[in-house]
Scaffold this motif. Structure first.
Motif, PDB file in Angstrom:
ATOM      1  N   GLY A  36      -4.934  -0.162 -10.719  1.00  0.00           N
ATOM      2  CA  GLY A  36      -5.808  -0.809 -11.808  1.00  0.00           C
ATOM      3  C   GLY A  36      -5.412  -2.425 -12.236  1.00  0.00           C
ATOM      4  N   GLU A  37      -4.088  -2.467 -12.176  1.00  0.00           N
ATOM      5  CA  GLU A  37      -3.603  -3.891 -13.015  1.00  0.00           C
ATOM      6  C   GLU A  37      -3.140  -4.866 -11.907  1.00  0.00           C
ATOM      7  N   LYS A  38      -2.377  -4.191 -10.950  1.00  0.00           N
ATOM      8  CA  LYS A  38      -1.422  -5.256  -9.896  1.00  0.00           C
ATOM      9  C   LYS A  38      -2.354  -5.345  -8.815  1.00  0.00           C
ATOM     10  N   GLY A  39      -3.589  -4.490  -8.386  1.00  0.00           N
ATOM     11  CA  GLY A  39      -4.311  -4.870  -7.368  1.00  0.00           C
ATOM     12  C   GLY A  39      -3.682  -4.094  -6.297  1.00  0.00           C
ATOM     13  N   PHE A  40      -3.808  -4.632  -5.075  1.00  0.00           N
ATOM     14  CA  PHE A  40      -3.235  -4.046  -3.628  1.00  0.00           C
ATOM     15  C   PHE A  40      -2.079  -3.790  -3.583  1.00  0.00           C
ATOM     16  N   ILE A  41      -1.495  -2.641  -3.477  1.00  0.00           N
ATOM     17  CA  ILE A  41      -0.009  -2.627  -3.178  1.00  0.00           C
ATOM     18  C   ILE A  41       0.315  -1.924  -1.795  1.00  0.00           C
ATOM     19  N   SER A  42       0.946  -2.543  -0.923  1.00  0.00           N
ATOM     20  CA  SER A  42       1.285  -2.490   0.263  1.00  0.00           C
ATOM     21  C   SER A  42       1.900  -1.156   0.471  1.00  0.00           C
ATOM     22  N   PRO A  43       1.534  -0.213   1.610  1.00  0.00           N
ATOM     23  CA  PRO A  43       2.220   1.189   2.021  1.00  0.00           C
ATOM     24  C   PRO A  43       3.590   0.982   2.105  1.00  0.00           C
ATOM     25  N   ASP A  44       4.112  -0.449   2.352  1.00  0.00           N
ATOM     26  CA  ASP A  44       5.671  -0.519   2.752  1.00  0.00           C
ATOM     27  C   ASP A  44       6.133  -0.234   1.391  1.00  0.00           C
ATOM     28  N   VAL A  45       5.529  -0.441   0.317  1.00  0.00           N
ATOM     29  CA  VAL A  45       6.118  -0.523  -1.143  1.00  0.00           C
ATOM     30  C   VAL A  45       5.975   0.907  -1.420  1.00  0.00           C
ATOM     31  N   PHE A  46       4.644   1.621  -1.476  1.00  0.00           N
ATOM     32  CA  PHE A  46       4.511   2.663  -2.371  1.00  0.00           C
ATOM     33  C   PHE A  46       4.660   4.140  -1.553  1.00  0.00           C
TER      34      PHE A  46
END
Length: 253
Positions: A36-46
């Motif tokens: 919602g706030e940070k936008g796209f989060i990479s699968p490598d991160v999440f």
């Protein structure tokens, strides 16, 4: 957890193309998180975050069910009948969970796709972490007809012995080799070796990260079976996949 299947966390599907015919053979289901706030989060991160906090098992179970239901709908709307496959990623946490195999079987029967249309995609790291457990689980899955796909091949331990030890029938060549294949002799030799190795072991070979027609043609000439990558198609939402495969019964390259 509440975000699974919402506008924040959803699946996209990347087509996999048969290099000898130009036809779509199946898809890889990819989890996406738009915060919602940070936008796209990479699968490598999440994905590692989900593994660390124990949420990955729930997320993977949701992804398998969602992806197989989507496959059923895609085939229905695009005029295919149990011809396409869906490849879904799993982690070592999933494999260690009680009732993993039963859960996969239940999801397959609920979605009314055939076991042969399901590919479990795993990484080398998973295999090396708990070899006995992984071998037993994969053997059960393979006996029922599922495909077992090893992702990112060549980037980790790459012990050739484990290709013999585990019931693997699909080898995915990592994008890092495909990307450098035409500019670096060493990468080209590695790709050739991987394709040769896979063929000798009666496996199917899929190249990841194909971005140019030259890469696609070269891989086809080398005997690689399938490819995925931006040259053919980006990962897409379900409705876009249906349009894409209706318009691209065969891709010329």
């Amino acid at each position: 957890e509440a975000a699974l299947g919402t506008e924040e966390v959803f699946l996209q599907y990347q087509p996999m193309i048969d290099l000898s015919t130009g036809k779509i053979k199946g898809f890889e289901a990819l989890m996406r998180w738009i915060h919602g706030e940070k936008g796209f989060i990479s699968p490598d991160v999440f994905i590692p975050l989900l593994e660390d906090n124990g949420m990955i098992v729930k997320a993977s179970s949701w992804a398998l069910e969602e992806a197989l239901m989507a496959l059923k709908r895609i085939e229905g709307k695009a005029g295919y009948d149990k011809e396409l496959f869906m490849s879904v990623n799993f982690s070592s946490r999933d494999f260690a969970a009680d009732g993993f195999v039963e859960g996969v079987y239940d999801t397959i029967s609920k979605s009314e796709v055939d076991a042969e249309q399901v590919h479990l995609e795993i990484t080398e790291r998973l295999l090396m972490g708990q070899p006995e457990n992984a071998k037993e689980t994969l053997s059960e899955c393979q006996k029922s007809g599922m495909g077992i796909s090893i992702d990112d091949f060549g980037t980790g331990y790459s012990s050739l012995s484990y290709l013999h030890y585990f019931p693997i029938n699909i080898l995915k060549i990592d994008r890092s080799f495909v990307m450098e294949m035409l500019s670096k002799d060493s990468s080209m030799e590695l790709v050739k070796s991987m394709i040769g190795l896979g063929k000798n072991l009666k496996m199917k070979i899929i190249a990841e990260g194909v971005e140019t027609i030259e890469e696609a043609q070269k891989l086809r000439d080398l005997g690689c079976d399938m490819a995925q990558g931006y040259y053919f198609a980006r990962p897409m939402k379900e409705e876009d996949v249906i349009e894409f495969i209706k318009e691209n019964r065969q891709i010329d390259f």
